[in-house]
Design a protein around this motif. Structure first.
Motif, PDB file in Angstrom:
ATOM      1  N   GLN A   1      32.918  23.565  48.408  1.00 61.43           N
ATOM      2  CA  GLN A   1      34.203  23.049  48.876  1.00 61.43           C
ATOM      3  C   GLN A   1      34.490  21.692  48.246  1.00 61.43           C
ATOM      4  O   GLN A   1      35.618  21.399  47.872  1.00 61.43           O
ATOM      5  N   ALA A   2      33.467  20.873  48.096  1.00 56.05           N
ATOM      6  CA  ALA A   2      33.653  19.557  47.498  1.00 56.05           C
ATOM      7  C   ALA A   2      33.889  19.661  45.991  1.00 56.05           C
ATOM      8  O   ALA A   2      34.611  18.843  45.423  1.00 56.05           O
ATOM      9  N   ALA A   3      33.301  20.649  45.340  1.00 55.95           N
ATOM     10  CA  ALA A   3      33.399  20.776  43.890  1.00 55.95           C
ATOM     11  C   ALA A   3      34.647  21.522  43.431  1.00 55.95           C
ATOM     12  O   ALA A   3      35.007  21.470  42.267  1.00 55.95           O
ATOM     13  N   THR A   4      35.313  22.210  44.332  1.00 56.79           N
ATOM     14  CA  THR A   4      36.454  23.042  43.977  1.00 56.79           C
ATOM     15  C   THR A   4      37.744  22.406  44.478  1.00 56.79           C
ATOM     16  O   THR A   4      37.849  22.073  45.650  1.00 56.79           O
ATOM     17  N   PRO A   5      38.717  22.242  43.585  1.00 61.34           N
ATOM     18  CA  PRO A   5      39.997  21.696  44.040  1.00 61.34           C
ATOM     19  C   PRO A   5      40.653  22.645  45.042  1.00 61.34           C
ATOM     20  O   PRO A   5      40.449  23.861  44.975  1.00 61.34           O
ATOM     21  N   PRO A   6      41.446  22.137  45.959  1.00 64.66           N
ATOM     22  CA  PRO A   6      42.105  23.010  46.944  1.00 64.66           C
ATOM     23  C   PRO A   6      42.973  24.062  46.267  1.00 64.66           C
ATOM     24  O   PRO A   6      43.701  23.774  45.320  1.00 64.66           O
ATOM     25  N   GLY A   7      42.862  25.287  46.719  1.00 67.72           N
ATOM     26  CA  GLY A   7      43.665  26.386  46.195  1.00 67.72           C
ATOM     27  C   GLY A   7      43.089  27.070  44.975  1.00 67.72           C
ATOM     28  O   GLY A   7      43.584  28.098  44.552  1.00 67.72           O
ATOM     29  N   ALA A   8      42.024  26.515  44.387  1.00 69.08           N
ATOM     30  CA  ALA A   8      41.431  27.124  43.198  1.00 69.08           C
ATOM     31  C   ALA A   8      40.302  28.057  43.604  1.00 69.08           C
ATOM     32  O   ALA A   8      39.637  27.847  44.603  1.00 69.08           O
ATOM     33  N   GLN A   9      40.092  29.083  42.796  1.00 69.12           N
ATOM     34  CA  GLN A   9      38.974  29.986  43.021  1.00 69.12           C
ATOM     35  C   GLN A   9      37.828  29.534  42.130  1.00 69.12           C
ATOM     36  O   GLN A   9      38.003  29.382  40.924  1.00 69.12           O
ATOM     37  N   PRO A  10      36.630  29.332  42.685  1.00 66.71           N
ATOM     38  CA  PRO A  10      35.557  28.739  41.892  1.00 66.71           C
ATOM     39  C   PRO A  10      34.958  29.643  40.826  1.00 66.71           C
ATOM     40  O   PRO A  10      34.446  29.146  39.850  1.00 66.71           O
ATOM     41  N   PHE A  11      34.983  30.956  40.977  1.00 70.49           N
ATOM     42  CA  PHE A  11      34.239  31.817  40.063  1.00 70.49           C
ATOM     43  C   PHE A  11      35.123  32.709  39.206  1.00 70.49           C
ATOM     44  O   PHE A  11      34.994  32.733  37.997  1.00 70.49           O
ATOM     45  N   LEU A  12      35.982  33.493  39.809  1.00 70.01           N
ATOM     46  CA  LEU A  12      36.738  34.482  39.048  1.00 70.01           C
ATOM     47  C   LEU A  12      38.233  34.280  39.224  1.00 70.01           C
ATOM     48  O   LEU A  12      38.708  34.088  40.345  1.00 70.01           O
ATOM     49  N   PRO A  13      38.986  34.351  38.145  1.00 73.69           N
ATOM     50  CA  PRO A  13      40.443  34.321  38.289  1.00 73.69           C
ATOM     51  C   PRO A  13      40.915  35.659  38.853  1.00 73.69           C
ATOM     52  O   PRO A  13      40.181  36.650  38.798  1.00 73.69           O
ATOM     53  N   PRO A  14      42.107  35.709  39.388  1.00 71.50           N
ATOM     54  CA  PRO A  14      42.618  37.006  39.863  1.00 71.50           C
ATOM     55  C   PRO A  14      42.671  37.997  38.700  1.00 71.50           C
ATOM     56  O   PRO A  14      43.070  37.641  37.593  1.00 71.50           O
ATOM     57  N   MET A  15      42.238  39.214  38.953  1.00 70.87           N
ATOM     58  CA  MET A  15      42.195  40.219  37.890  1.00 70.87           C
ATOM     59  C   MET A  15      43.005  41.431  38.310  1.00 70.87           C
ATOM     60  O   MET A  15      43.015  41.805  39.479  1.00 70.87           O
ATOM     61  N   THR A  16      43.641  42.046  37.314  1.00 72.24           N
ATOM     62  CA  THR A  16      44.368  43.283  37.576  1.00 72.24           C
ATOM     63  C   THR A  16      43.353  44.429  37.637  1.00 72.24           C
ATOM     64  O   THR A  16      42.191  44.276  37.250  1.00 72.24           O
ATOM     65  N   GLU A  17      43.821  45.577  38.081  1.00 73.66           N
ATOM     66  CA  GLU A  17      42.932  46.741  38.158  1.00 73.66           C
ATOM     67  C   GLU A  17      42.448  47.156  36.767  1.00 73.66           C
ATOM     68  O   GLU A  17      41.296  47.540  36.594  1.00 73.66           O
ATOM     69  N   GLU A  18      43.317  47.025  35.765  1.00 80.31           N
ATOM     70  CA  GLU A  18      42.928  47.353  34.392  1.00 80.31           C
ATOM     71  C   GLU A  18      41.853  46.397  33.888  1.00 80.31           C
ATOM     72  O   GLU A  18      40.909  46.805  33.210  1.00 80.31           O
ATOM     73  N   ASP A  19      42.008  45.103  34.216  1.00 77.36           N
ATOM     74  CA  ASP A  19      40.997  44.123  33.822  1.00 77.36           C
ATOM     75  C   ASP A  19      39.652  44.430  34.478  1.00 77.36           C
ATOM     76  O   ASP A  19      38.601  44.326  33.844  1.00 77.36           O
ATOM     77  N   LEU A  20      39.695  44.806  35.750  1.00 73.10           N
ATOM     78  CA  LEU A  20      38.459  45.152  36.460  1.00 73.10           C
ATOM     79  C   LEU A  20      37.789  46.376  35.842  1.00 73.10           C
ATOM     80  O   LEU A  20      36.579  46.395  35.638  1.00 73.10           O
TER      81      LEU A  20
END
Length: 80
Positions: free
Chosen positions: A19-38
């Protein structure tokens, strides 16, 4: 001690760290991915997994072959 500290929660320290290392609203590991990307990423990872499994099998085969060679040399070695 931090006010959110709970000795019964072993992951509280990690949660506070992320929580301290991640800016508010950001996802720490994976960006949102589409089904095709997955699907593409899963296919890529399965190829890598198969390649690693094949290499592990070849490594086991080589180890067993060397062990058999060692045993054969020991069996054929003249007794002193």
């Amino acid at each position: 001690m931090h006010p959110d500290f709970n000795p019964g929660d072993p992951f509280a320290l990690f949660r506070q760290f992320w929580q301290a290392a991640t800016p508010p609203g950001a996802q720490p590991f994976l960006p949102p991915m589409t089904e095709e990307d997955l699907d593409r990423k899963l296919a890529e990872l399965k190829v890598v997994e198969d390649w690693l499994t094949m290499n592990l099998g070849m490594l086991h085969l080589q180890v067993r072959t060397l062990e058999m060679q060692k045993a054969a040399r020991a069996a054929l070695k003249p007794k002193e």
